[in-house]
Write a protein that holds these residues in place. Structure first.
Motif, PDB file in Angstrom:
ATOM      1  N   HIS A  80       0.838  -1.199   0.000  1.00  0.00           N
ATOM      2  CA  HIS A  80       0.000   0.000   0.000  1.00  0.00           C
ATOM      3  C   HIS A  80       0.872   1.247   0.000  1.00  0.00           C
ATOM      4  CE1 HIS A  80      -2.467   3.175   2.082  1.00  0.00           C
ATOM      5  NE2 HIS A  80      -3.248   2.821   1.103  1.00  0.00           N
ATOM      6  N   LEU A  81       0.488   2.228  -0.837  1.00  0.00           N
ATOM      7  CA  LEU A  81       1.195   3.501  -0.895  1.00  0.00           C
ATOM      8  C   LEU A  81       0.203   4.664  -0.872  1.00  0.00           C
ATOM      9  CD1 LEU A  81       4.084   3.200  -3.542  1.00  0.00           C
ATOM     10  CD2 LEU A  81       4.316   3.817  -1.143  1.00  0.00           C
ATOM     11  N   ASN A  82       0.571   5.729  -0.145  1.00  0.00           N
ATOM     12  CA  ASN A  82      -0.213   6.958  -0.124  1.00  0.00           C
ATOM     13  C   ASN A  82       0.454   7.975  -1.045  1.00  0.00           C
ATOM     14  OD1 ASN A  82      -2.053   6.267   2.254  1.00  0.00           O
ATOM     15  ND2 ASN A  82      -0.025   5.959   3.124  1.00  0.00           N
ATOM     16  N   VAL A  83      -0.295   8.488  -2.017  1.00  0.00           N
ATOM     17  CA  VAL A  83       0.252   9.405  -3.016  1.00  0.00           C
ATOM     18  C   VAL A  83      -0.473  10.739  -2.938  1.00  0.00           C
ATOM     19  CG1 VAL A  83       0.731   9.755  -5.463  1.00  0.00           C
ATOM     20  CG2 VAL A  83       0.703   7.431  -4.535  1.00  0.00           C
ATOM     21  N   VAL A  84       0.279  11.831  -2.758  1.00  0.00           N
ATOM     22  CA  VAL A  84      -0.334  13.159  -2.724  1.00  0.00           C
ATOM     23  C   VAL A  84       0.006  13.902  -4.015  1.00  0.00           C
ATOM     24  CG1 VAL A  84       1.618  14.292  -1.528  1.00  0.00           C
ATOM     25  CG2 VAL A  84      -0.686  15.261  -1.347  1.00  0.00           C
ATOM     26  N   VAL A 172      -3.130  26.408   1.698  1.00  0.00           N
ATOM     27  CA  VAL A 172      -1.912  25.665   1.998  1.00  0.00           C
ATOM     28  C   VAL A 172      -2.048  24.822   3.277  1.00  0.00           C
ATOM     29  CG1 VAL A 172       0.519  25.885   2.676  1.00  0.00           C
ATOM     30  CG2 VAL A 172      -0.342  27.119   0.690  1.00  0.00           C
ATOM     31  N   PRO A 173      -2.730  25.299   4.329  1.00  0.00           N
ATOM     32  CA  PRO A 173      -2.901  24.431   5.506  1.00  0.00           C
ATOM     33  C   PRO A 173      -3.560  23.092   5.161  1.00  0.00           C
ATOM     34  CG  PRO A 173      -3.456  26.677   6.093  1.00  0.00           C
ATOM     35  CD  PRO A 173      -3.234  26.671   4.602  1.00  0.00           C
ATOM     36  N   ASN A 174      -4.509  23.103   4.218  1.00  0.00           N
ATOM     37  CA  ASN A 174      -5.121  21.845   3.796  1.00  0.00           C
ATOM     38  C   ASN A 174      -4.134  20.996   2.994  1.00  0.00           C
ATOM     39  OD1 ASN A 174      -7.434  22.770   4.982  1.00  0.00           O
ATOM     40  ND2 ASN A 174      -8.523  23.191   3.084  1.00  0.00           N
ATOM     41  N   MET A 175      -3.300  21.662   2.186  1.00  0.00           N
ATOM     42  CA  MET A 175      -2.262  20.933   1.448  1.00  0.00           C
ATOM     43  C   MET A 175      -1.306  20.260   2.434  1.00  0.00           C
ATOM     44  SD  MET A 175       1.218  21.444   0.739  1.00  0.00           S
ATOM     45  CE  MET A 175       2.269  20.296  -0.127  1.00  0.00           C
ATOM     46  N   ILE A 176      -0.953  20.947   3.503  1.00  0.00           N
ATOM     47  CA  ILE A 176      -0.059  20.385   4.522  1.00  0.00           C
ATOM     48  C   ILE A 176      -0.690  19.139   5.143  1.00  0.00           C
ATOM     49  CG2 ILE A 176       0.938  20.797   6.816  1.00  0.00           C
ATOM     50  CD1 ILE A 176       1.384  23.717   5.930  1.00  0.00           C
ATOM     51  N   SER A 177      -1.989  19.206   5.405  1.00  0.00           N
ATOM     52  CA  SER A 177      -2.704  18.053   5.971  1.00  0.00           C
ATOM     53  C   SER A 177      -2.620  16.855   5.036  1.00  0.00           C
ATOM     54  CB  SER A 177      -4.173  18.427   6.222  1.00  0.00           C
ATOM     55  OG  SER A 177      -4.926  17.286   6.562  1.00  0.00           O
ATOM     56  N   GLY A 178      -2.791  17.094   3.732  1.00  0.00           N
ATOM     57  CA  GLY A 178      -2.722  16.002   2.760  1.00  0.00           C
ATOM     58  C   GLY A 178      -1.327  15.433   2.634  1.00  0.00           C
ATOM     59  N   ALA A 179      -0.325  16.308   2.534  1.00  0.00           N
ATOM     60  CA  ALA A 179       1.055  15.861   2.350  1.00  0.00           C
ATOM     61  C   ALA A 179       1.577  15.112   3.572  1.00  0.00           C
ATOM     62  CB  ALA A 179       1.957  17.053   2.035  1.00  0.00           C
ATOM     63  N   SER A 180       1.080  15.465   4.765  1.00  0.00           N
ATOM     64  CA  SER A 180       1.546  14.798   5.981  1.00  0.00           C
ATOM     65  C   SER A 180       1.109  13.337   6.037  1.00  0.00           C
ATOM     66  CB  SER A 180       1.050  15.542   7.230  1.00  0.00           C
ATOM     67  OG  SER A 180      -0.348  15.403   7.378  1.00  0.00           O
ATOM     68  N   GLN A 181       0.114  12.963   5.218  1.00  0.00           N
ATOM     69  CA  GLN A 181      -0.361  11.573   5.194  1.00  0.00           C
ATOM     70  C   GLN A 181       0.285  10.751   4.077  1.00  0.00           C
ATOM     71  OE1 GLN A 181      -4.792  11.565   5.202  1.00  0.00           O
ATOM     72  NE2 GLN A 181      -4.545  13.754   5.492  1.00  0.00           N
ATOM     73  N   ALA A 182       1.158  11.375   3.283  1.00  0.00           N
ATOM     74  CA  ALA A 182       1.626  10.724   2.046  1.00  0.00           C
ATOM     75  C   ALA A 182       3.027  10.131   2.177  1.00  0.00           C
ATOM     76  CB  ALA A 182       1.602  11.726   0.904  1.00  0.00           C
ATOM     77  N   ASP A 183       3.291   9.125   1.331  1.00  0.00           N
ATOM     78  CA  ASP A 183       4.622   8.529   1.208  1.00  0.00           C
ATOM     79  C   ASP A 183       5.317   9.017  -0.062  1.00  0.00           C
ATOM     80  OD1 ASP A 183       4.025   6.665   3.398  1.00  0.00           O
ATOM     81  OD2 ASP A 183       2.716   5.688   1.944  1.00  0.00           O
ATOM     82  N   VAL A 184       4.514   9.244  -1.107  1.00  0.00           N
ATOM     83  CA  VAL A 184       5.028   9.627  -2.418  1.00  0.00           C
ATOM     84  C   VAL A 184       4.313  10.887  -2.884  1.00  0.00           C
ATOM     85  CG1 VAL A 184       5.360   8.876  -4.808  1.00  0.00           C
ATOM     86  CG2 VAL A 184       5.349   7.193  -2.965  1.00  0.00           C
ATOM     87  N   GLY A 217       7.976  14.831   4.957  1.00  0.00           N
ATOM     88  CA  GLY A 217       8.354  13.431   4.864  1.00  0.00           C
ATOM     89  C   GLY A 217       8.036  12.746   3.563  1.00  0.00           C
ATOM     90  N   VAL A 218       7.658  13.512   2.540  1.00  0.00           N
ATOM     91  CA  VAL A 218       7.424  12.913   1.214  1.00  0.00           C
ATOM     92  C   VAL A 218       8.797  12.734   0.564  1.00  0.00           C
ATOM     93  CG1 VAL A 218       6.314  13.211  -1.030  1.00  0.00           C
ATOM     94  CG2 VAL A 218       5.164  14.019   1.034  1.00  0.00           C
ATOM     95  N   SER A 219       9.324  11.512   0.650  1.00  0.00           N
ATOM     96  CA  SER A 219      10.721  11.282   0.268  1.00  0.00           C
ATOM     97  C   SER A 219      10.906  11.002  -1.226  1.00  0.00           C
ATOM     98  CB  SER A 219      11.293  10.110   1.078  1.00  0.00           C
ATOM     99  OG  SER A 219      10.508   8.951   0.883  1.00  0.00           O
ATOM    100  N   LYS A 220       9.853  10.528  -1.888  1.00  0.00           N
ATOM    101  CA  LYS A 220       9.929  10.226  -3.323  1.00  0.00           C
ATOM    102  C   LYS A 220       9.027  11.187  -4.088  1.00  0.00           C
ATOM    103  CE  LYS A 220      12.350   6.379  -2.666  1.00  0.00           C
ATOM    104  NZ  LYS A 220      13.681   6.124  -3.200  1.00  0.00           N
ATOM    105  N   LEU A 221       9.504  11.647  -5.251  1.00  0.00           N
ATOM    106  CA  LEU A 221       8.745  12.633  -6.016  1.00  0.00           C
ATOM    107  C   LEU A 221       8.705  12.249  -7.495  1.00  0.00           C
ATOM    108  CD1 LEU A 221       7.410  15.246  -4.944  1.00  0.00           C
ATOM    109  CD2 LEU A 221       9.369  16.511  -5.827  1.00  0.00           C
ATOM    110  N   LEU A 222       7.494  12.178  -8.035  1.00  0.00           N
ATOM    111  CA  LEU A 222       7.317  12.050  -9.483  1.00  0.00           C
ATOM    112  C   LEU A 222       6.928  13.429  -9.998  1.00  0.00           C
ATOM    113  CD1 LEU A 222       5.220   8.767  -9.872  1.00  0.00           C
ATOM    114  CD2 LEU A 222       7.651   9.067 -10.266  1.00  0.00           C
TER     115      LEU A 222
END
Length: 508
Positions: A80-84, A172-184, A217-222
């Motif tokens: 399982h992967l979380n993608v933002v 942006v605060p909502n973007m931060i909420s989304g990105a904090s849950q993501a791996d990629v 903590g989003v360590s991988k970026l496409l």
């Protein structure tokens, strides 16, 4: 010994009994009786064993020990992967998210036709795919994502949770909420003339989103260069190379290892080109790389600790046959029947049901975005930023901590010194904070503290400081739990600093 062997043994015993001759009719009758009895005994033993196994499984499933077996209601062996999806406003994030759900069969043709009609009625035909992710009326009228959209899809090897973050600087605060849950992260860039430049220039959301993603903590970026089919671009390699050449130095400066952790690819989100299937050479002869689905499938999963103390920051709650909380499991594993704590208010709760995607499951491990139904707490006793935590080792609740800060860009005429106030964003927590002491400045080259006492610092400085908040917040040191120890400081709608927690000072 099975039944047939028992029968043969019985026949031998009967034939040798008293060393005499046995009446064949009597022997046959005795054999039938014995076989019937043995079959009944065998069925009873099997039934008893099945009941015992069932009881053992149930007992172990509701046990809160670390040695519980992994038994799911819905068994899924896929990773399982979380993608933002992040990037500047109007880059096409929601359209790409909607197209992914359509191409993976999560949305049917009838629904698409409905959205096409709705978009056409608003004279916004190109918005129809975005309507899959942008579900509320405000988003559809403005054509801007406000809340973090959420969807699920699968490939042959991976289950994905996609998080569609808003691109507008007001959200942006909502973007931060989304990105904090993501791996990629999927950084969406518009190739259209002028749109890339607007997002990339100082103050553009492309820059801020990259810095925030790395901090969170989003360590991988496409990096997907979208709108390549646009008439001013027309799959131009020159335009694609121009964007890549400008982005690479900035990504490197933001902390990404470009060779290892970043991948570029061209797509058309509106048409779905180079998303599920590779680009046709007749459309784009110069591209021989993967499509978006292949690139996502090839992304490595970050290391996670399923046996660590349980931590799940709560991002939302609602009432549905009890109290249901939503969030991403950052550490440990939660099982049906577990007793847990909601911190910082120390409310004891019991887990009734667990849902991953739309499936009810018996347990959920780290990295899963879940909904958990609880008993033992009222809705008013839960706030976003509270953390569902193990009882044996609960998360720390503090009002003061030490952190290493990297100053990005202060507001004009602002001085970063003791007394500086900002809004702290850490996992799902949003709290006003104050810098109460600058402990020392850190030399960016040697990474060691400077001896000179510091009273204030400027842009790009790295400083160790003491930070205070008004209410207790649940955080951890970066070294123990990176996802719960990274944070950003924002002032007047602008990210001014990023940091990591190094020490916890006051706790309850």
């Amino acid at each position: 010994m099975d039944i047939e062997e028992d029968i043969r043994s019985l026949q031998l015993d009967s034939a040798e009994e008293d060393n005499g001759v046995v009446n064949p009719e009597d022997a046959k009758a005795e054999e039938v009786e014995e076989v019937d009895k043995m079959e009944e005994d065998s069925k009873e033993d099997v039934h008893k064993e099945a009941v015992q196994v069932e009881h053992k499984v149930k007992d172990k499933e509701i046990s809160a020990s670390d040695n519980k077996p992994v038994v799911e209601k819905e068994v899924c062996k896929k990773r399982h992967l979380n993608v933002v999806f992040i990037g500047h406003v109007d880059a096409g994030k929601s359209t790409i998210g909607g197209q992914i759900l359509f191409l993976s069969g999560q949305v049917d043709d009838r629904t698409i036709q409905k959205y096409e009609k709705e978009a056409k009625d608003k004279s916004r035909e190109s918005w129809c795919m975005a309507y899959i992710m942008d579900t509320n009326e405000e988003e559809r009228v403005k054509g801007k994502t406000v809340e973090v959209g959420r969807g699920h899809f699968e490939t042959e090897t991976t289950r994905f949770t996609i998080l569609d973050a808003p691109g507008h600087k007001s959200y942006v605060p909502n973007m931060i909420s989304g990105a904090s849950q993501a791996d990629v992260g999927v950084l969406v860039i518009s190739a259209r003339e002028g749109e890339f430049e607007t997002g990339y220039e100082r103050g553009g959301q492309t820059r801020e989103h990259v810095q925030l993603a790395k901090t969170l903590g989003v360590s991988k970026l496409l990096v997907v260069v979208n709108k390549m089919d646009e008439p001013t671009v027309n799959w131009s390699k020159q335009r694609y190379d121009e964007i890549e050449s400008k982005m690479v130095p900035f990504l490197r400066a933001s902390g990404y290892n470009v060779k290892k952790d970043v991948q570029f690819l061209p797509i058309s989100g509106l048409m779905g080109t180079n998303m599920k299937r590779r680009l046709d050479k007749s459309i784009c002869p110069w591209w021989d790389g993967p499509c978006l689905f292949e690139a996502l499938d090839a992304t490595d999963i970050p290391e996670r600790d399923p046996k660590g103390p349980f931590r799940m920051p709560i991002i939302d709650k609602f009432r549905e046959k009890g109290i249901v909380v939503m969030g991403k499991v950052e550490s440990g594993t939660v099982y049906e029947g577990d007793s847990l704590l909601i911190m910082p208010n120390k409310a004891h709760v019991k887990v009734i049901d667990i849902y991953c995607d739309e499936d009810e499951v018996r347990y959920a491990g780290p990295g899963e975005n879940v909904r958990v139904r609880l008993t033992g707490v009222e809705e008013e006793g839960i706030l976003s930023g509270f953390v569902l935590s193990s009882i044996a080792k609960p998360i720390n609740a503090v009002s003061e901590f030490v952190a290493q800060l990297q100053i990005l860009e202060l507001l004009d005429n602002a001085i970063f010194t003791a007394g500086y106030k900002a809004v702290l964003h850490i996992h799902a927590v949003v709290e006003e904070c104050e810098i109460v002491e600058l402990i020392h400045q850190i030399d960016p080259k040697t990474k060691k503290p400077m001896k000179k006492k510091v009273l204030f610092v400027k842009n790009s400085a790295v400083v160790l400081c003491r930070i205070q908040v008004n209410n207790l917040i649940c955080i951890e040191t970066f070294s123990d739990f990176p996802q719960l120890g990274r944070f950003t400081l924002r002032t007047e709608g602008k990210t001014v600093a990023v940091g990591k927690v190094t020490n916890l000072l006051s706790s309850n």
